[in-house]
Scaffold this motif. Structure first.
Motif, PDB file in Angstrom:
ATOM      1  N   GLY A  57     109.529  31.225  58.497  1.00 46.33           N
ATOM      2  CA  GLY A  57     109.950  32.614  58.607  1.00 46.33           C
ATOM      3  C   GLY A  57     109.389  33.480  57.486  1.00 46.33           C
ATOM      4  N   GLN A  58     109.021  32.850  56.370  1.00 51.08           N
ATOM      5  CA  GLN A  58     108.379  33.563  55.268  1.00 51.08           C
ATOM      6  C   GLN A  58     106.870  33.311  55.232  1.00 51.08           C
ATOM      7  OE1 GLN A  58     109.933  32.960  51.345  1.00 51.08           O
ATOM      8  NE2 GLN A  58     112.044  32.868  52.061  1.00 51.08           N
ATOM      9  N   ALA A  59     106.479  32.084  55.524  1.00 50.24           N
ATOM     10  CA  ALA A  59     105.075  31.695  55.346  1.00 50.24           C
ATOM     11  C   ALA A  59     104.150  32.384  56.339  1.00 50.24           C
ATOM     12  CB  ALA A  59     104.946  30.175  55.465  1.00 50.24           C
ATOM     13  N   ILE A  60     104.533  32.423  57.609  1.00 53.33           N
ATOM     14  CA  ILE A  60     103.642  33.008  58.622  1.00 53.33           C
ATOM     15  C   ILE A  60     103.451  34.509  58.395  1.00 53.33           C
ATOM     16  CG2 ILE A  60     103.363  33.455  61.094  1.00 53.33           C
ATOM     17  CD1 ILE A  60     104.658  30.697  61.569  1.00 53.33           C
ATOM     18  N   LEU A  92     113.584  36.326  66.787  1.00 49.44           N
ATOM     19  CA  LEU A  92     113.626  35.279  67.805  1.00 49.44           C
ATOM     20  C   LEU A  92     114.490  34.109  67.339  1.00 49.44           C
ATOM     21  CD1 LEU A  92     112.562  34.372  70.574  1.00 49.44           C
ATOM     22  CD2 LEU A  92     110.653  33.313  69.365  1.00 49.44           C
ATOM     23  N   ASP A  93     114.354  33.723  66.078  1.00 52.55           N
ATOM     24  CA  ASP A  93     115.179  32.649  65.533  1.00 52.55           C
ATOM     25  C   ASP A  93     116.658  33.021  65.588  1.00 52.55           C
ATOM     26  OD1 ASP A  93     115.737  30.189  64.131  1.00 52.55           O
ATOM     27  OD2 ASP A  93     116.097  31.442  62.363  1.00 52.55           O
ATOM     28  N   PHE A  94     116.965  34.261  65.262  1.00 52.73           N
ATOM     29  CA  PHE A  94     118.361  34.727  65.301  1.00 52.73           C
ATOM     30  C   PHE A  94     118.915  34.650  66.720  1.00 52.73           C
ATOM     31  CE2 PHE A  94     121.543  38.027  65.780  1.00 52.73           C
ATOM     32  CZ  PHE A  94     122.382  37.765  64.708  1.00 52.73           C
ATOM     33  N   ILE A  95     118.129  35.110  67.695  1.00 54.94           N
ATOM     34  CA  ILE A  95     118.584  35.098  69.088  1.00 54.94           C
ATOM     35  C   ILE A  95     118.774  33.671  69.585  1.00 54.94           C
ATOM     36  CG2 ILE A  95     117.871  35.642  71.451  1.00 54.94           C
ATOM     37  CD1 ILE A  95     116.555  38.185  70.262  1.00 54.94           C
ATOM     38  N   VAL A  96     117.823  32.778  69.277  1.00 56.31           N
ATOM     39  CA  VAL A  96     117.942  31.388  69.721  1.00 56.31           C
ATOM     40  C   VAL A  96     119.170  30.740  69.088  1.00 56.31           C
ATOM     41  CG1 VAL A  96     116.859  29.113  69.558  1.00 56.31           C
ATOM     42  CG2 VAL A  96     115.515  31.092  70.251  1.00 56.31           C
ATOM     43  N   GLN A  97     119.377  30.970  67.784  1.00 58.35           N
ATOM     44  CA  GLN A  97     120.553  30.401  67.124  1.00 58.35           C
ATOM     45  C   GLN A  97     121.838  30.940  67.732  1.00 58.35           C
ATOM     46  OE1 GLN A  97     120.667  27.928  64.918  1.00 58.35           O
ATOM     47  NE2 GLN A  97     118.446  27.772  65.063  1.00 58.35           N
ATOM     48  N   LEU A  99     122.237  31.994  70.840  1.00 53.87           N
ATOM     49  CA  LEU A  99     122.399  31.428  72.176  1.00 53.87           C
ATOM     50  C   LEU A  99     122.820  29.962  72.139  1.00 53.87           C
ATOM     51  CD1 LEU A  99     119.396  33.053  74.054  1.00 53.87           C
ATOM     52  CD2 LEU A  99     121.818  33.642  74.220  1.00 53.87           C
ATOM     53  N   LEU A 100     122.415  29.250  71.094  1.00 57.04           N
ATOM     54  CA  LEU A 100     122.801  27.848  70.946  1.00 57.04           C
ATOM     55  C   LEU A 100     124.213  27.689  70.383  1.00 57.04           C
ATOM     56  CD1 LEU A 100     119.494  26.296  69.569  1.00 57.04           C
ATOM     57  CD2 LEU A 100     120.449  26.098  71.871  1.00 57.04           C
ATOM     58  N   GLY A 101     124.826  28.793  70.011  1.00 58.88           N
ATOM     59  CA  GLY A 101     126.174  28.717  69.461  1.00 58.88           C
ATOM     60  C   GLY A 101     126.214  28.615  67.951  1.00 58.88           C
ATOM     61  N   ASN A 102     125.067  28.612  67.318  1.00 60.24           N
ATOM     62  CA  ASN A 102     125.000  28.560  65.858  1.00 60.24           C
ATOM     63  C   ASN A 102     124.756  29.957  65.311  1.00 60.24           C
ATOM     64  OD1 ASN A 102     125.217  25.800  66.052  1.00 60.24           O
ATOM     65  ND2 ASN A 102     123.006  25.494  66.049  1.00 60.24           N
ATOM     66  N   SER A 103     125.525  30.899  65.789  1.00 56.23           N
ATOM     67  CA  SER A 103     125.304  32.282  65.417  1.00 56.23           C
ATOM     68  C   SER A 103     125.411  32.465  63.908  1.00 56.23           C
ATOM     69  CB  SER A 103     126.327  33.188  66.102  1.00 56.23           C
ATOM     70  OG  SER A 103     126.184  34.505  65.647  1.00 56.23           O
ATOM     71  N   PRO A 104     124.433  33.148  63.313  1.00 55.77           N
ATOM     72  CA  PRO A 104     124.522  33.422  61.882  1.00 55.77           C
ATOM     73  C   PRO A 104     125.777  34.208  61.515  1.00 55.77           C
ATOM     74  CG  PRO A 104     122.327  33.896  62.693  1.00 55.77           C
ATOM     75  CD  PRO A 104     123.184  33.609  63.889  1.00 55.77           C
ATOM     76  N   TRP A 105     126.347  34.910  62.496  1.00 52.64           N
ATOM     77  CA  TRP A 105     127.545  35.687  62.215  1.00 52.64           C
ATOM     78  C   TRP A 105     128.775  34.817  62.023  1.00 52.64           C
ATOM     79  CZ3 TRP A 105     125.711  39.217  66.600  1.00 52.64           C
ATOM     80  CH2 TRP A 105     124.875  40.203  66.076  1.00 52.64           C
ATOM     81  N   THR A 106     128.689  33.544  62.422  1.00 49.92           N
ATOM     82  CA  THR A 106     129.827  32.649  62.240  1.00 49.92           C
ATOM     83  C   THR A 106     129.689  31.808  60.983  1.00 49.92           C
ATOM     84  OG1 THR A 106     128.797  30.931  63.591  1.00 49.92           O
ATOM     85  CG2 THR A 106     130.236  32.510  64.732  1.00 49.92           C
ATOM     86  N   GLN A 107     128.599  31.952  60.277  1.00 45.53           N
ATOM     87  CA  GLN A 107     128.378  31.166  59.071  1.00 45.53           C
ATOM     88  C   GLN A 107     129.319  31.618  57.954  1.00 45.53           C
ATOM     89  OE1 GLN A 107     126.336  28.521  59.114  1.00 45.53           O
ATOM     90  NE2 GLN A 107     126.043  29.048  61.264  1.00 45.53           N
ATOM     91  N   PRO A 108     129.695  30.705  57.057  1.00 44.77           N
ATOM     92  CA  PRO A 108     130.655  31.049  55.995  1.00 44.77           C
ATOM     93  C   PRO A 108     130.190  32.193  55.101  1.00 44.77           C
ATOM     94  CG  PRO A 108     130.320  28.681  56.112  1.00 44.77           C
ATOM     95  CD  PRO A 108     129.346  29.300  57.063  1.00 44.77           C
ATOM     96  N   GLY A 109     128.882  32.281  54.835  1.00 47.30           N
ATOM     97  CA  GLY A 109     128.391  33.356  53.971  1.00 47.30           C
ATOM     98  C   GLY A 109     128.631  34.727  54.577  1.00 47.30           C
ATOM     99  N   PHE A 110     128.377  34.843  55.864  1.00 46.08           N
ATOM    100  CA  PHE A 110     128.597  36.125  56.525  1.00 46.08           C
ATOM    101  C   PHE A 110     130.085  36.418  56.648  1.00 46.08           C
ATOM    102  CE2 PHE A 110     128.900  39.016  60.180  1.00 46.08           C
ATOM    103  CZ  PHE A 110     128.080  40.020  59.709  1.00 46.08           C
ATOM    104  N   GLN A 111     130.896  35.385  56.879  1.00 42.78           N
ATOM    105  CA  GLN A 111     132.340  35.582  56.954  1.00 42.78           C
ATOM    106  C   GLN A 111     132.880  36.068  55.610  1.00 42.78           C
ATOM    107  OE1 GLN A 111     134.099  35.473  59.755  1.00 42.78           O
ATOM    108  NE2 GLN A 111     132.225  34.972  60.859  1.00 42.78           N
ATOM    109  N   ALA A 112     132.338  35.533  54.508  1.00 47.74           N
ATOM    110  CA  ALA A 112     132.753  35.993  53.180  1.00 47.74           C
ATOM    111  C   ALA A 112     132.336  37.443  52.966  1.00 47.74           C
ATOM    112  CB  ALA A 112     132.145  35.100  52.101  1.00 47.74           C
ATOM    113  N   PHE A 113     131.138  37.802  53.450  1.00 46.83           N
ATOM    114  CA  PHE A 113     130.674  39.179  53.351  1.00 46.83           C
ATOM    115  C   PHE A 113     131.620  40.114  54.094  1.00 46.83           C
ATOM    116  CE2 PHE A 113     128.122  42.537  55.451  1.00 46.83           C
ATOM    117  CZ  PHE A 113     127.780  43.266  54.327  1.00 46.83           C
ATOM    118  N   LEU A 114     132.015  39.722  55.318  1.00 47.49           N
ATOM    119  CA  LEU A 114     132.943  40.539  56.093  1.00 47.49           C
ATOM    120  C   LEU A 114     134.296  40.653  55.410  1.00 47.49           C
ATOM    121  CD1 LEU A 114     132.314  39.551  59.811  1.00 47.49           C
ATOM    122  CD2 LEU A 114     131.640  41.628  58.635  1.00 47.49           C
TER     123      LEU A 114
END
Length: 147
Positions: A57-60, A92-97, A99-114
């Motif tokens: 995500g950074q290299a390309i 695209l990575d965000f959308i795939v994650q 759709l797979l149920g690994n939404s970045p919005w459910t991650q602990p870091g984002f929950q702490a931000f909220l």
């Protein structure tokens, strides 16, 4: 930051002085500026060592940016290409994650931000759609209505 008119006056005066030096600078042949451009290019390569080349995500986008600049003869096109590549890959990575149920919005870091913002995922309808959160546990998330 100049807040008075003094900066504009000084810059205008210096541009006026440049009018007299322009013929002298125009007499410098283009091939004589090559070594300076090589030194500047070498100094621009130093931040590439800080790119995490294992994170695609950074290299390309970094590679696309560096490759497009000399190929298009434009720094702007290189930056635009890198930004577009970054948005496409990470979006695209965000959308795939999501759709797979690994939404970045459910991650602990984002929950702490909220929680620092005193918000829950149910307060933000788009996040509620991806996380399945709603104001009431039995209610499905609903999109916001215009008022």
């Amino acid at each position: 930051g100049g807040r008075t008119g003094l900066v504009a006056i000084v810059v205008g005066f210096l541009f006026f002085l440049c009018c007299f030096f322009a013929p002298i600078f125009a007499s410098i042949p283009p091939w004589a500026t090559g070594p300076a451009l090589i030194v500047v290019g070498a100094m621009m390569m130093r931040p590439l060592a800080e790119v995490d080349w294992n994170d695609y995500g950074q290299a390309i986008p970094a590679f696309v940016t560096v490759a497009l600049m000399p190929l298009t003869y434009s720094i702007a096109y290189g930056i635009i290409g890198g930004l577009m590549c970054y948005v496409a890959i990470n979006g695209l990575d965000f959308i795939v994650q999501a759709l797979l149920g690994n939404s970045p919005w459910t991650q602990p870091g984002f929950q702490a931000f909220l929680s620092n913002l005193k918000l829950s995922p149910a307060d933000i309808p788009l996040i509620a759609v991806f996380t399945g959160a709603s104001k009431n546990a039995s209610d499905p998330p609903t999109p916001p209505t215009a008022s």
